[in-house]
Design an enzyme around this catalytic site. Structure first.
Site, short mmCIF file in Angstrom:
data_model
loop_
_atom_site.label_atom_id
_atom_site.label_comp_id
_atom_site.label_asym_id
_atom_site.label_seq_id
_atom_site.Cartn_x
_atom_site.Cartn_y
_atom_site.Cartn_z
N ASP A 131 0.85 -1.20 0.00
CA ASP A 131 0.00 0.00 0.00
C ASP A 131 0.88 1.25 0.00
OD1 ASP A 131 -2.38 -1.39 0.07
OD2 ASP A 131 -2.73 -1.11 2.21
N ARG A 181 -0.90 -0.92 -8.83
CA ARG A 181 -2.26 -0.48 -8.52
C ARG A 181 -2.30 1.05 -8.61
NH1 ARG A 181 -3.64 -1.42 -2.54
NH2 ARG A 181 -3.91 -3.57 -3.20
P1 FDA Z 1 -14.04 8.98 -5.54
O1 FDA Z 1 -14.00 8.77 -4.08
O2 FDA Z 1 -13.71 10.30 -6.10
O3 FDA Z 1 -15.46 8.53 -6.01
C1 FDA Z 1 -15.81 8.71 -7.36
C2 FDA Z 1 -17.20 8.23 -7.61
O4 FDA Z 1 -17.29 6.85 -7.31
C3 FDA Z 1 -18.29 8.87 -6.76
O5 FDA Z 1 -18.64 10.13 -7.25
C4 FDA Z 1 -19.37 7.84 -6.88
O6 FDA Z 1 -19.99 7.94 -8.14
C5 FDA Z 1 -18.57 6.57 -6.84
N1 FDA Z 1 -18.48 6.10 -5.45
C6 FDA Z 1 -17.44 6.27 -4.61
N2 FDA Z 1 -17.72 5.73 -3.41
C7 FDA Z 1 -18.96 5.22 -3.50
C8 FDA Z 1 -19.81 4.56 -2.62
N3 FDA Z 1 -19.44 4.33 -1.36
N4 FDA Z 1 -21.02 4.18 -3.06
C9 FDA Z 1 -21.41 4.42 -4.32
N5 FDA Z 1 -20.65 5.08 -5.21
C10 FDA Z 1 -19.45 5.46 -4.80
N6 FDA Z 1 -5.33 5.07 -1.32
C11 FDA Z 1 -4.05 5.35 -0.93
O7 FDA Z 1 -3.72 6.51 -0.71
N7 FDA Z 1 -3.15 4.32 -0.81
C12 FDA Z 1 -3.47 3.02 -1.09
O8 FDA Z 1 -2.62 2.13 -0.96
C13 FDA Z 1 -4.80 2.73 -1.51
N8 FDA Z 1 -5.20 1.47 -1.81
C14 FDA Z 1 -6.43 1.26 -2.38
C15 FDA Z 1 -6.80 0.00 -2.83
C16 FDA Z 1 -8.00 -0.19 -3.50
C17 FDA Z 1 -8.34 -1.55 -4.02
C18 FDA Z 1 -8.88 0.90 -3.68
C19 FDA Z 1 -10.18 0.74 -4.43
C20 FDA Z 1 -8.55 2.14 -3.19
C21 FDA Z 1 -7.35 2.33 -2.54
N9 FDA Z 1 -7.01 3.58 -2.03
C22 FDA Z 1 -5.72 3.81 -1.61
C23 FDA Z 1 -8.04 4.64 -1.86
C24 FDA Z 1 -8.08 5.58 -3.05
O9 FDA Z 1 -6.93 6.37 -3.08
C25 FDA Z 1 -9.30 6.48 -2.97
O10 FDA Z 1 -9.22 7.27 -1.83
C26 FDA Z 1 -10.62 5.74 -3.00
O11 FDA Z 1 -10.60 4.63 -3.85
C27 FDA Z 1 -11.74 6.66 -3.48
O12 FDA Z 1 -11.47 7.12 -4.77
P2 FDA Z 1 -12.33 6.69 -6.05
O13 FDA Z 1 -11.37 6.49 -7.16
O14 FDA Z 1 -13.18 5.54 -5.73
O15 FDA Z 1 -13.13 7.99 -6.39
#
Ligand code: FDA
Length: 305
Positions: A131, A181
């Site tokens: 991570d 990732r």
């Molecule tokens: P964002 O949070 O901007 O959401 C975009 C859109 O996705 C929303 O507008 C909505 O449409 C949809 N959405 C999001 N959450 C939803 C929900 N609960 N229900 C319905 N729709 C939803 N970070 C880090 O700093 N270090 C790391 O090592 C990791 N590791 C990691 C592993 C994995 C497998 C994932 C998926 C994520 C991480 N992260 C992470 C976290 C990452 O950096 C980030 O904070 C989250 O994934 C949220 O970002 P999104 O890309 O989902 O978009």
């Protein structure tokens, strides 16, 4: 603003005590964390694998300040991997935070512990992904990754699209056998090192995705964002990446119906399953991500009343 407040709260032990004892907390935590024990993690893994998904397991622990804590975290991963070996690998792998292995006070100890976990993962027929935490740890984490990859080339990296440096890191890491990732990034970072607006972060994500999907490595697109997922599907077609040559990743309990839709389309989808009793920092980062996530948590609370 709201994000900054929640991320500040994520570092406050007073707020932690308040949240940990609030009546709704148990139910909310249960939706996003598999449970406190190894058995809980294995149960969640079995269910997801039965639904056609892959899994990466994270033993939660961030405030590691002593070698004893760091070694205890390593030992939990070793025990977990030996149990995963009984039928759940290679579908299940593990995700590791180097801070939980001692990185903040002894980088060599963190490396030694990570190496022991990578060796156990090899023996179990699976992989480890490191991570990524806040930007002060990026260089150290990438250095440790490079050393680990000499003996364990399948060790995966995480790159955060919000960091200005990440497009260049993607170019460095988009080589054969390299698992990367790509996520947006979950920590509060200064403007000097990170894009601040959602639009800039999304644009950076797409640029980084283009580098990874057109490169020679194995991209792992970690996002719940419908637009970025659609662009990922588009790039997979464009760069001729069949489902075995990249994957989507999402967090446990977030958009499970979308995870199943992608599985139905034939994609590899890996769910990140956190477990353990140190869930506070993890839960607060999920809360801080977007107002949409806050509403999601709110609904989770209300639906349990
Ligand atoms: P964002 O949070 O901007 O959401 C975009 C859109 O996705 C929303 O507008 C909505 O449409 C949809 N959405 C999001 N959450 C939803 C929900 N609960 N229900 C319905 N729709 C939803 N970070 C880090 O700093 N270090 C790391 O090592 C990791 N590791 C990691 C592993 C994995 C497998 C994932 C998926 C994520 C991480 N992260 C992470 C976290 C990452 O950096 C980030 O904070 C989250 O994934 C949220 O970002 P999104 O890309 O989902 O978009």
């Amino acid at each position: 603003m709201l994000r900054s407040v929640i991320l500040a709260a994520s570092r406050s032990s007073q707020v932690e005590r308040l949240v940990a004892t609030a009546p709704f907390t148990r139910d909310v935590v249960r939706r996003f964390v598999a449970g406190a024990a190894t058995d809980d993690a294995l149960r969640a893994t079995r269910e997801l694998v039965a639904d056609g998904q892959a899994v990466t397991l994270d033993y939660l622990g961030e405030d590691t300040t002593t070698p004893e804590q760091a070694n205890a975290t390593r030992d939990e991963y070793l025990a977990l991997l030996s149990r995963l070996a009984a039928g759940l690998t290679p579908a299940a792998e593990v995700s590791v935070k180097l801070s939980a292995l001692g990185q903040m006070f002894d980088e060599q100890l963190a490396y030694d512990n990570a190496r022991a976990i990578c060796a156990a993962a090899d023996a179990a027929g699976t992989t480890v992904t490191l991570d990524m935490e806040d930007h002060t740890t990026t260089d150290s984490t990438l250095d440790i990754l490079a050393k680990l990859r000499k003996d364990h080339p399948g060790t995966g990296a995480v790159l955060q699209a919000y960091l200005r440096r990440t497009e260049s890191d993607c170019r460095e890491l988009a080589s054969a056998g390299s698992r990367v990732r790509l996520c947006k990034g979950a920590y509060k970072e200064p403007e000097s090192v990170a894009y601040q607006s959602a639009r800039e972060v999304d644009k950076s994500y797409v640029r980084c995705m283009n580098v990874l999907m057109s490169g020679d490595g194995y991209p792992m697109l970690a996002t719940h964002d419908p637009r970025l997922i659609a662009i990922g599907e588009d790039r997979a077609r464009w760069f001729d990446r069949d489902p075995g040559r990249f994957e989507f990743q999402m967090l446990y309990g977030i958009r499970p119906e979308e995870q199943q839709r992608l599985v139905g389309e034939g994609y590899t989808v890996r769910t990140y399953v956190p477990y353990g009793d140190q869930w506070y920092g993890y839960l607060m980062r999920r809360l801080a991500e977007r107002p949409a996530n806050l509403a999601f948590f709110g609904r989770a609370v209300l639906s349990k009343k």
